[in-house]
Each structure stands twice: as C-alpha cells, then as structure tokens.
Write a protein that holds these residues in place. Sequence first.
Motif, PDB file in Angstrom:
ATOM      1  N   TRP A   1      12.083  23.255  12.951  1.00 17.13           N
ATOM      2  CA  TRP A   1      11.502  21.664  13.207  1.00 17.13           C
ATOM      3  C   TRP A   1      10.442  21.687  12.375  1.00 17.13           C
ATOM      4  CZ3 TRP A   1       6.895  21.095  15.442  1.00 17.13           C
ATOM      5  CH2 TRP A   1       6.209  21.929  16.228  1.00 17.13           C
ATOM      6  N   VAL A   2      10.257  20.500  11.809  1.00 15.94           N
ATOM      7  CA  VAL A   2       9.299  20.275  10.762  1.00 15.94           C
ATOM      8  C   VAL A   2       8.774  18.980  11.396  1.00 15.94           C
ATOM      9  CG1 VAL A   2       8.500  19.982   8.569  1.00 15.94           C
ATOM     10  CG2 VAL A   2      10.800  21.150   8.774  1.00 15.94           C
ATOM     11  N   VAL A   3       7.532  18.700  11.320  1.00 16.05           N
ATOM     12  CA  VAL A   3       6.664  17.358  11.530  1.00 16.05           C
ATOM     13  C   VAL A   3       5.796  17.082  10.280  1.00 16.05           C
ATOM     14  CG1 VAL A   3       6.790  17.573  13.999  1.00 16.05           C
ATOM     15  CG2 VAL A   3       4.883  18.630  12.764  1.00 16.05           C
ATOM     16  N   GLY A   4       5.772  15.714  10.011  1.00 13.22           N
ATOM     17  CA  GLY A   4       4.998  15.355   9.071  1.00 13.22           C
ATOM     18  C   GLY A   4       4.215  14.249   9.451  1.00 13.22           C
ATOM     19  N   ALA A   5       3.014  13.754   8.586  1.00 18.30           N
ATOM     20  CA  ALA A   5       2.338  12.576   8.982  1.00 18.30           C
ATOM     21  C   ALA A   5       1.749  12.188   7.698  1.00 18.30           C
ATOM     22  CB  ALA A   5       1.272  12.516   9.832  1.00 18.30           C
ATOM     23  N   ASP A   6       1.842  10.998   7.076  1.00 16.22           N
ATOM     24  CA  ASP A   6       1.183  10.465   5.816  1.00 16.22           C
ATOM     25  C   ASP A   6       0.654   9.105   6.204  1.00 16.22           C
ATOM     26  OD1 ASP A   6       3.759   8.749   4.085  1.00 16.22           O
ATOM     27  OD2 ASP A   6       4.273  10.176   6.014  1.00 16.22           O
ATOM     28  N   ALA A   7      -0.188   8.817   5.119  1.00 17.43           N
ATOM     29  CA  ALA A   7      -0.886   7.429   5.015  1.00 17.43           C
ATOM     30  C   ALA A   7      -0.891   7.010   3.667  1.00 17.43           C
ATOM     31  CB  ALA A   7      -2.049   7.537   5.986  1.00 17.43           C
ATOM     32  N   PHE A   8      -1.203   5.686   3.485  1.00 15.60           N
ATOM     33  CA  PHE A   8      -1.389   5.037   2.237  1.00 15.60           C
ATOM     34  C   PHE A   8      -2.211   3.764   2.397  1.00 15.60           C
ATOM     35  CE2 PHE A   8       0.278   1.651  -0.802  1.00 15.60           C
ATOM     36  CZ  PHE A   8       0.102   2.385  -2.021  1.00 15.60           C
ATOM     37  N   GLY A   9      -2.854   3.563   1.129  1.00 10.07           N
ATOM     38  CA  GLY A   9      -3.762   2.511   1.288  1.00 10.07           C
ATOM     39  C   GLY A   9      -4.155   2.062  -0.121  1.00 10.07           C
TER      40      GLY A   9
ATOM     41  N   TRP B   1      -5.501   3.045  -5.394  1.00  9.42           N
ATOM     42  CA  TRP B   1      -4.625   3.503  -4.301  1.00  9.42           C
ATOM     43  C   TRP B   1      -4.855   5.020  -3.918  1.00  9.42           C
ATOM     44  CZ3 TRP B   1      -1.630   7.973  -5.066  1.00  9.42           C
ATOM     45  CH2 TRP B   1      -1.497   8.018  -6.488  1.00  9.42           C
ATOM     46  N   TRP B   2      -4.530   5.215  -2.512  1.00  6.56           N
ATOM     47  CA  TRP B   2      -4.730   6.775  -2.158  1.00  6.56           C
ATOM     48  C   TRP B   2      -3.561   7.033  -1.023  1.00  6.56           C
ATOM     49  CZ3 TRP B   2      -5.024   7.549   3.149  1.00  6.56           C
ATOM     50  CH2 TRP B   2      -5.014   6.586   3.682  1.00  6.56           C
ATOM     51  N   ARG B   3      -3.197   8.258  -1.226  1.00  4.55           N
ATOM     52  CA  ARG B   3      -1.973   8.780  -0.192  1.00  4.55           C
ATOM     53  C   ARG B   3      -2.158  10.125   0.271  1.00  4.55           C
ATOM     54  NH1 ARG B   3       1.931   7.655  -3.609  1.00  4.55           N
ATOM     55  NH2 ARG B   3       2.493   5.612  -2.700  1.00  4.55           N
ATOM     56  N   THR B   4      -2.044  10.562   1.465  1.00  3.24           N
ATOM     57  CA  THR B   4      -1.936  11.743   1.853  1.00  3.24           C
ATOM     58  C   THR B   4      -0.766  12.069   2.684  1.00  3.24           C
ATOM     59  OG1 THR B   4      -3.362  13.346   3.103  1.00  3.24           O
ATOM     60  CG2 THR B   4      -3.374  11.264   3.848  1.00  3.24           C
ATOM     61  N   GLU B   5      -0.285  13.250   2.687  1.00  3.38           N
ATOM     62  CA  GLU B   5       0.800  13.712   3.596  1.00  3.38           C
ATOM     63  C   GLU B   5       0.612  15.147   3.983  1.00  3.38           C
ATOM     64  OE1 GLU B   5       5.043  12.897   2.971  1.00  3.38           O
ATOM     65  OE2 GLU B   5       4.385  12.384   1.116  1.00  3.38           O
ATOM     66  N   ALA B   6       0.561  15.334   5.450  1.00  6.03           N
ATOM     67  CA  ALA B   6       0.512  16.630   6.176  1.00  6.03           C
ATOM     68  C   ALA B   6       1.904  17.004   6.833  1.00  6.03           C
ATOM     69  CB  ALA B   6      -0.616  16.668   7.238  1.00  6.03           C
ATOM     70  N   PHE B   7       2.159  18.235   6.775  1.00  7.98           N
ATOM     71  CA  PHE B   7       3.383  19.131   7.116  1.00  7.98           C
ATOM     72  C   PHE B   7       3.047  20.063   8.008  1.00  7.98           C
ATOM     73  CE2 PHE B   7       4.194  17.210   2.921  1.00  7.98           C
ATOM     74  CZ  PHE B   7       4.996  16.230   3.115  1.00  7.98           C
TER      75      PHE B   7
ATOM     76  N   THR C   1      -4.775  10.217  -5.380  1.00 13.29           N
ATOM     77  CA  THR C   1      -5.491   8.775  -5.505  1.00 13.29           C
ATOM     78  C   THR C   1      -5.587   8.411  -6.978  1.00 13.29           C
ATOM     79  OG1 THR C   1      -7.477   7.485  -5.191  1.00 13.29           O
ATOM     80  CG2 THR C   1      -7.757   9.673  -5.984  1.00 13.29           C
ATOM     81  N   GLY C   2      -5.354   7.165  -7.164  1.00 15.71           N
ATOM     82  CA  GLY C   2      -5.153   6.779  -8.634  1.00 15.71           C
ATOM     83  C   GLY C   2      -5.720   5.515  -8.826  1.00 15.71           C
ATOM     84  N   ILE C   3      -6.264   5.223 -10.091  1.00 19.49           N
ATOM     85  CA  ILE C   3      -6.815   3.771 -10.394  1.00 19.49           C
ATOM     86  C   ILE C   3      -6.372   3.222 -11.866  1.00 19.49           C
ATOM     87  CG2 ILE C   3      -8.738   4.879 -11.623  1.00 19.49           C
ATOM     88  CD1 ILE C   3     -10.356   2.294 -10.647  1.00 19.49           C
ATOM     89  N   ARG C   4      -5.984   2.052 -11.743  1.00 14.30           N
ATOM     90  CA  ARG C   4      -5.470   1.362 -12.768  1.00 14.30           C
ATOM     91  C   ARG C   4      -6.822   0.984 -13.567  1.00 14.30           C
ATOM     92  NH1 ARG C   4      -1.339  -3.467 -12.151  1.00 14.30           N
ATOM     93  NH2 ARG C   4      -0.299  -1.879 -10.667  1.00 14.30           N
ATOM     94  N   PHE C   5      -7.222   1.463 -14.455  1.00  8.74           N
ATOM     95  CA  PHE C   5      -8.391   1.189 -15.186  1.00  8.74           C
ATOM     96  C   PHE C   5      -8.478   0.170 -16.467  1.00  8.74           C
ATOM     97  CE2 PHE C   5      -7.142   5.060 -17.297  1.00  8.74           C
ATOM     98  CZ  PHE C   5      -7.216   5.086 -18.378  1.00  8.74           C
TER      99      PHE C   5
ATOM    100  N   THR D   1      -3.106   4.000 -16.026  1.00  9.87           N
ATOM    101  CA  THR D   1      -3.579   4.546 -14.594  1.00  9.87           C
ATOM    102  C   THR D   1      -3.984   6.102 -14.767  1.00  9.87           C
ATOM    103  OG1 THR D   1      -1.921   2.992 -13.814  1.00  9.87           O
ATOM    104  CG2 THR D   1      -2.576   4.939 -12.348  1.00  9.87           C
ATOM    105  N   CYS D   2      -5.069   6.059 -14.021  1.00  8.27           N
ATOM    106  CA  CYS D   2      -5.623   7.666 -14.157  1.00  8.27           C
ATOM    107  C   CYS D   2      -5.292   8.023 -12.688  1.00  8.27           C
ATOM    108  CB  CYS D   2      -7.031   7.828 -14.535  1.00  8.27           C
ATOM    109  SG  CYS D   2      -7.557   9.635 -14.288  1.00  8.27           S
ATOM    110  N   ALA D   3      -4.625   9.119 -12.232  1.00  2.00           N
ATOM    111  CA  ALA D   3      -4.420   9.955 -10.765  1.00  2.00           C
ATOM    112  C   ALA D   3      -4.971  11.112 -10.868  1.00  2.00           C
ATOM    113  CB  ALA D   3      -3.211   9.638 -10.672  1.00  2.00           C
ATOM    114  N   ALA D   4      -5.102  11.712  -9.505  1.00  3.20           N
ATOM    115  CA  ALA D   4      -5.435  13.010  -9.536  1.00  3.20           C
ATOM    116  C   ALA D   4      -4.663  13.434  -8.073  1.00  3.20           C
ATOM    117  CB  ALA D   4      -7.066  13.267  -9.220  1.00  3.20           C
TER     118      ALA D   4
END
Length: 452
Positions: free
Chosen positions: A319-327, A337-343, A368-372, A377-380
């Motif tokens: 069984w696998v559980v995950g949580a993620d968020a975006f903003g 923008w930013w995003r994260t996921e955990a598993f 995360t990324g920014i449209r400069f 767009t630059c992302a990391a």
Amino acid sequence: MKRVALAALALVVPAAAQHEHCDHDHDPVTPAHAPVSPHHPDLKLPSHDDAWFHFHPFLSAAVAFGGSTSEKNYGLIQGGHAPIDDGFNLQGIEVGALMELGPYLSMMGVYNTFWDKYDGWDGELEELYATVSLPAGVSVRAGQFFVPFGHENQTHLHDREFVEPPISVIRLLGEEGLITQGGDIGFIIPGIGEKTVFRFGYGQTRPHSHGMTREQRREFYEEALEHAGEDHDDHDEDHDDHDDHGDEDHDDHDHDDHDHGGHSHGFAGNGGIFDMEDAYLDDGYFFARLESDVAGDYGFNLIGASIAAGQNGFERTTWVVGADAFGTFTVADRPAWWRTEAFYRYVDAIDNNGNPGSFDECGIYAATGIRFHPSWTCAARLEWASGDRAAGAERRWRASTAVTHLSNLAPNADLHTRLQYSYDDLGGYGNEHSVWLQFVLNIGTGCDGHVH
C-alpha cells in the motif's frame, strides 16, 4: 500503529495541482485528462458551439540531446520515456484524440511510440478510456488510464516541467508510474472547501511493452559491473594466485566494486533480500484520491491526498499513500508556482529464501518555477528517496534546474525548448552530473497545444 497513523495522515494532508503555464480550469469532478463536456475550458470552443459531436486529435513529440557521467544513465533511475542514452533520445511521439458525444460522454486515447539506438522502435498504448457524466456532479470512467495519485503520476510526457519524472514516483509507483486497467467514480463533496472531489477506483497494472528491453540492458550493465572486479584482479595479481584464492578474494572485491558501481544504479551492494520489482502493485488494487481547491490568497491553490493498496508481485499486499500541494504567487509582478509531493510505501514481501517479511520506503520532492519573461520560465526541483537496504534500494538525492522557452508556432501549436542540469547523490557512493537539451512539440486543440 505506524501504518494506521500514516494512512490517516495521508487522508488529511494536501494533494495535487494542475500545470501552471496553461492555466487549466478543469471541472473538479472530472478525472485528469478526461473532459466530459463540449465546452470544457481547455478546448477553448466558442460559446455558441453547441454541436453534439466533437473530435479533437493532437500530437506531441519530445526529443532530448545530452548525456550524463553515469554509465548508460542507469544510475539516475530515469523512469519511462526519460533519456537513457548519451547523445540523441527520441523520448516519445504521442498521438491521441478526444471524442465527445453530447454533453455526457467522452472518449480519450493516447498512443506513444519511441526509439533508441539499441532497441530501435517500440510503442505502447498509454490511455484508452471512456468517461460518462451523470447527474449531481458524478462521473464514471472505465478503460486504461493514469491512476489519480497525486500530480506527477497523471502527467503525460509532454506536460512534464522537467526532462524526467521524480525519483520517488518511479521508486514507489513504478518505472512508468501507476497506470491501471479498470475504472473509477468521482463526485463532488458539498460544503467542504471551494471545490472538493473524491475519486475511488479499482484495477490492475498495465503490462509495459518496452520494459523488457530496457530491463535486459540494465541486467547486462549489472553483469558488466560484477565482471569489472575480475578484470581488476587480473591486473593486480597473477592468474594462479587468483585461482587459489578466487572465491573468497573475489567475493570481497566484487562486493566492494559492486557497491561503488552497482550503487550507481540505485541498488544496494548485495541487491537486498527482497526482489524490488515484486514490490509494485500488480494484480488487483484499490485506489482513492481526495482533493480540494482552496483560496489562492496565501499561495495555495490545490491540496489533497491519495492512497493505493492491493496485491503485489509477491502475491501479498503493498500500500502506498501520498500527499501533495500546489500554489501560485508573484515575485516582482512575475507569475510563479510551487509544488510538493510526499510518498510512503509499505510492502508485505517474501525474501529470497521464501520467508515472509516486510519493508518500507518514503520519498519527497519540492519544485518551484517563475516566468521571468512572457516566453521564459526558470524552474528548480529538489528530491529525496529514503531507500531500504533490505530491498536493495539506496538513499538518493537529486537537484535539478531547468530553463524553458515557449514558442507559439500557431494558435494550436507550440514548442518548448528546455535546458536542464541535474546533480545526483547516489547514497554516499559517488555523484553524477547530467545535462539535457530537450525539445517538446505540441500540436492540437487546447491551451498551448495541450488538448487535455
């Protein structure tokens, strides 16, 4: 108690998000990539277009040039459709179509064909399913589709913000992610958040058409690493002495050599006592997802949680559980923008001697990324996977940065040009560097060429 607590946590912690650069506005009850209305926002149809039948074909192609210090790039745990060879990589040509029959029925199909210089041409059906929209905001889907488990697992090759998927998705869900042959149902939960959706389904894993050839190449690579120790011994000691002490000395040397070289592909020195491939969900599993739109005033747009559980290759339970968020937010009036996921994954297993046992593993990434500039767009992205020696999997770190240029070629076509650098820490057994120049062409109805 540990498993119960983590499962409970997974159902209350945040989840998935949509691609920022396209400003998608999906109906929340609709599964990802499954529009069920001829006026689905992504299609940007005229408001007066009320035709009963719509057909929307699309095509995407992704190629990458570059290379890595990792031998054959296996050390990077790249996952499906990621670059595997130094030089030229045809990651995939996706051909698909969306067909809508009135406001209640839609059908989607996506086929991916790809090529590399060792295996030649190959292809696979990625998705083929039908979705029915029912009263009270209920939708039912059946066929083959990406399981609604977080964000990245539902993302096609041409939608990725980086050249390859995160390590934790590959490690815990599978080389291709989690694709099911089955069905699910979704409905809106009234009174919770702005828009809260719950999806529940059942299915079995789709067989992969190109996993065998790549797995054979990986096995050849591992064998070469093992024999590399023998070659080294031949240079350092004479042949007779090697014969006299071969078994013991070679075992010691091969362990050390394989630890250094073998760890480059993410597995522990002796391979562990469990077969990692059998840990993935296989024949018959349930999956569920709860996600909610939230006010974006504080940089949060979407939160949710996912869970999948069922039979694995050991014929026991994974069984696998995950949580993620975006903003989304702004920096100096530039959209970002930013995003994260955990598993977390728990596996009931059978060891190499036939004894029952278990192991677990977790992973997380943050991006995360920014449209400069309107077209730049630059992302990391920073990633970590815990590993588990019993399963032969090493702890891993990866840091990636990418700069992407968007060229609008036509109203329904665009080209993404991406330059990416990645640094991999192989669990204390060395590190690798990779540089890729990727081109992604999208042709078809929808935002920036994305029909779904």
